[in-house]
Scaffold this motif. Structure first.
Motif, mmCIF file in Angstrom:
data_model
loop_
_atom_site.group_PDB
_atom_site.id
_atom_site.type_symbol
_atom_site.label_atom_id
_atom_site.label_comp_id
_atom_site.label_asym_id
_atom_site.label_seq_id
_atom_site.Cartn_x
_atom_site.Cartn_y
_atom_site.Cartn_z
ATOM 1 N N ARG A 69 0.861 -1.180 0.000
ATOM 2 C CA ARG A 69 0.000 0.000 0.000
ATOM 3 C C ARG A 69 0.896 1.229 0.000
ATOM 4 O O ARG A 69 1.953 1.235 0.613
ATOM 5 C CB ARG A 69 -0.893 -0.002 1.237
ATOM 6 N N LEU A 124 -4.453 0.797 -3.055
ATOM 7 C CA LEU A 124 -4.928 -0.394 -2.369
ATOM 8 C C LEU A 124 -4.306 -1.619 -3.023
ATOM 9 O O LEU A 124 -3.862 -1.568 -4.163
ATOM 10 C CB LEU A 124 -6.450 -0.499 -2.466
ATOM 11 N N ASN A 170 -6.254 -7.444 -3.746
ATOM 12 C CA ASN A 170 -7.170 -8.329 -3.040
ATOM 13 C C ASN A 170 -7.777 -7.673 -1.799
ATOM 14 O O ASN A 170 -8.375 -8.349 -0.968
ATOM 15 C CB ASN A 170 -6.460 -9.634 -2.655
ATOM 16 N N ASP A 171 -7.634 -6.345 -1.646
ATOM 17 C CA ASP A 171 -8.264 -5.634 -0.536
ATOM 18 C C ASP A 171 -9.770 -5.578 -0.730
ATOM 19 O O ASP A 171 -10.264 -5.459 -1.851
ATOM 20 C CB ASP A 171 -7.727 -4.203 -0.417
ATOM 21 N N SER A 172 -10.487 -5.617 0.363
ATOM 22 C CA SER A 172 -11.943 -5.510 0.324
ATOM 23 C C SER A 172 -12.343 -4.100 -0.095
ATOM 24 O O SER A 172 -11.608 -3.133 0.137
ATOM 25 C CB SER A 172 -12.505 -5.813 1.716
ATOM 26 N N THR A 177 -12.375 -1.561 2.802
ATOM 27 C CA THR A 177 -11.136 -1.181 3.477
ATOM 28 C C THR A 177 -11.175 0.308 3.784
ATOM 29 O O THR A 177 -11.553 1.115 2.952
ATOM 30 C CB THR A 177 -9.919 -1.506 2.593
#
Length: 65
Positions: free
Chosen positions: A32, A49, A52-54, A57
Motif C-alpha cells: 500500500r 490499495l 485483493n483488498d476488500s 477497506t
C-alpha cells in the motif's frame, strides 16, 4: 470457404480459452502506498490499495499542524 473460417475461428477461441492464453492480469508484489501533493490552498491525498483488498477497506488519516 466461410464455414471453414468460422469453424477455425470457433476452434481457436475454444483452444485458447482452455489453455489460459487469453490476457491475464499479472500482479506484482506492491505494498500500500500514499502520496500527498500540496497545492496553493489545499493538499491532494491519494493511496494505493492492494488488488485483493476488500471494497470496505478504510484508513484513518491524521493531520499534524
Amino acid at each position: 470457404m466461410e464455414k471453414t473460417s468460422l469453424h477455425l475461428a470457433a476452434f481457436a477461441i475454444v483452444w485458447f480459452s482452455k489453455n489460459g492464453t487469453f490476457a491475464q492480469i499479472i500482479m506484482g508484489n506492491p505494498d500500500r502506498g500514499a502520496i500527498a501533493v500540496k497545492n496553493a490552498d489545499s493538499i491532494f491525498l491519494s493511496w494505493r490499495l492492494l488488488g485483493n483488498d476488500s471494497k470496505n477497506t478504510a484508513f484513518n488519516i491524521y493531520r499534524i499542524n
